[in-house]
Design a protein around this motif. Structure first.
Motif, short mmCIF file in Angstrom:
data_model
loop_
_atom_site.label_atom_id
_atom_site.label_comp_id
_atom_site.label_asym_id
_atom_site.label_seq_id
_atom_site.Cartn_x
_atom_site.Cartn_y
_atom_site.Cartn_z
N ALA A 32 8.28 -3.14 1.28
CA ALA A 32 9.10 -3.20 -0.11
C ALA A 32 8.79 -2.38 -1.22
O ALA A 32 9.59 -2.20 -2.16
N VAL A 33 7.97 -1.41 -1.03
CA VAL A 33 7.49 -0.46 -2.00
C VAL A 33 8.33 0.77 -1.76
O VAL A 33 8.47 1.28 -0.35
N PRO A 34 9.05 1.20 -2.96
CA PRO A 34 10.03 2.32 -2.71
C PRO A 34 9.35 3.59 -1.97
O PRO A 34 8.01 3.70 -2.43
N ALA A 35 9.95 4.28 -1.34
CA ALA A 35 9.53 5.74 -0.73
C ALA A 35 8.89 6.65 -1.96
O ALA A 35 7.69 7.01 -1.61
N PHE A 36 9.39 6.47 -3.03
CA PHE A 36 8.87 7.41 -4.03
C PHE A 36 7.53 7.14 -4.43
O PHE A 36 6.59 7.70 -4.65
N GLU A 37 7.31 5.70 -4.69
CA GLU A 37 5.89 4.99 -4.94
C GLU A 37 5.03 5.28 -3.92
O GLU A 37 3.80 5.56 -4.11
N GLN A 38 5.42 5.30 -2.70
CA GLN A 38 4.45 5.16 -1.60
C GLN A 38 4.05 6.81 -1.51
O GLN A 38 2.80 7.09 -1.33
N VAL A 39 4.96 7.89 -1.73
CA VAL A 39 4.45 8.95 -1.75
C VAL A 39 3.56 9.39 -3.07
O VAL A 39 2.42 10.11 -2.72
N ARG A 40 4.00 8.79 -4.01
CA ARG A 40 3.15 9.25 -5.36
C ARG A 40 1.77 8.70 -5.00
O ARG A 40 0.85 9.32 -5.58
N ALA A 41 1.81 7.50 -4.58
CA ALA A 41 0.36 6.75 -4.47
C ALA A 41 -0.75 7.67 -3.70
O ALA A 41 -1.85 7.72 -3.66
N GLN A 42 0.04 7.80 -2.33
CA GLN A 42 -0.67 8.43 -1.25
C GLN A 42 -1.13 10.02 -1.80
O GLN A 42 -2.41 10.66 -1.56
N MET A 43 -0.52 10.61 -2.67
CA MET A 43 -0.76 11.99 -3.13
C MET A 43 -1.87 11.90 -4.08
O MET A 43 -2.73 12.67 -4.32
N ALA A 44 -1.67 10.88 -5.03
CA ALA A 44 -2.53 10.61 -6.20
C ALA A 44 -4.05 10.50 -5.58
O ALA A 44 -5.08 10.61 -5.79
N GLN A 45 -3.90 9.49 -4.48
CA GLN A 45 -5.16 9.12 -3.95
C GLN A 45 -5.94 10.29 -3.18
O GLN A 45 -7.23 10.46 -3.33
N MET A 46 -5.05 11.29 -2.39
CA MET A 46 -5.60 12.51 -1.90
C MET A 46 -6.19 13.48 -3.09
O MET A 46 -7.10 13.85 -2.72
#
Length: 121
Positions: free
Chosen positions: A10-24
């Motif tokens: 349900a999480v938009p692809a944009f937010e999935q990418v942003r969250a993963q990159m921020a975490q990395m």
């Protein structure tokens, strides 16, 4: 850099990418000074529109995690994370990992073995 986009989420692809990159970035997987891939390259790799990746980079820059310069690309400028915030990030990532492992049909013991292997690796 491995980014996993769950099209069923349900999480938009944009937010999935942003969250993963921020975490990395926050965890040091992407260290300060690391140059991120060009927008078009990452967009092609993730099968996303370049505008989506540009938005991710812009949001990361607004968070102070990267710096973008014309002709120099986008570079990680991650500040150190307070311990409590780091713990919260760790727990968020653990939940994502657990959900992925369960979705793939693995048992808790299998997931823990994978973590142990990654820790040693």
């Amino acid at each position: 850099m491995i980014i996993d986009i769950d099209p069923a989420s349900a999480v938009p692809a944009f937010e999935q990418v942003r969250a993963q990159m921020a975490q990395m970035i926050r965890s040091g997987v992407l260290p300060e000074g690391h140059r991120l891939p060009p927008i078009r390259h990452l967009a092609a790799d993730l099968a996303l529109a370049p505008g989506t990746v540009a938005r991710v980079y812009k949001e990361l820059e607004a968070e102070g995690l990267v710096r973008s310069r014309v002709r120099h690309g986008t570079v990680v400028t991650a500040p150190r994370q307070p311990r409590a915030e780091a713990r919260s990030t760790l727990e968020d990532e653990a939940r994502l990992f657990a959900a992925s492992a369960a979705r793939l049909g693995f048992r808790l013991e299998d997931a823990l073995d994978a973590v142990r292997g990654g820790w040693q690796g």
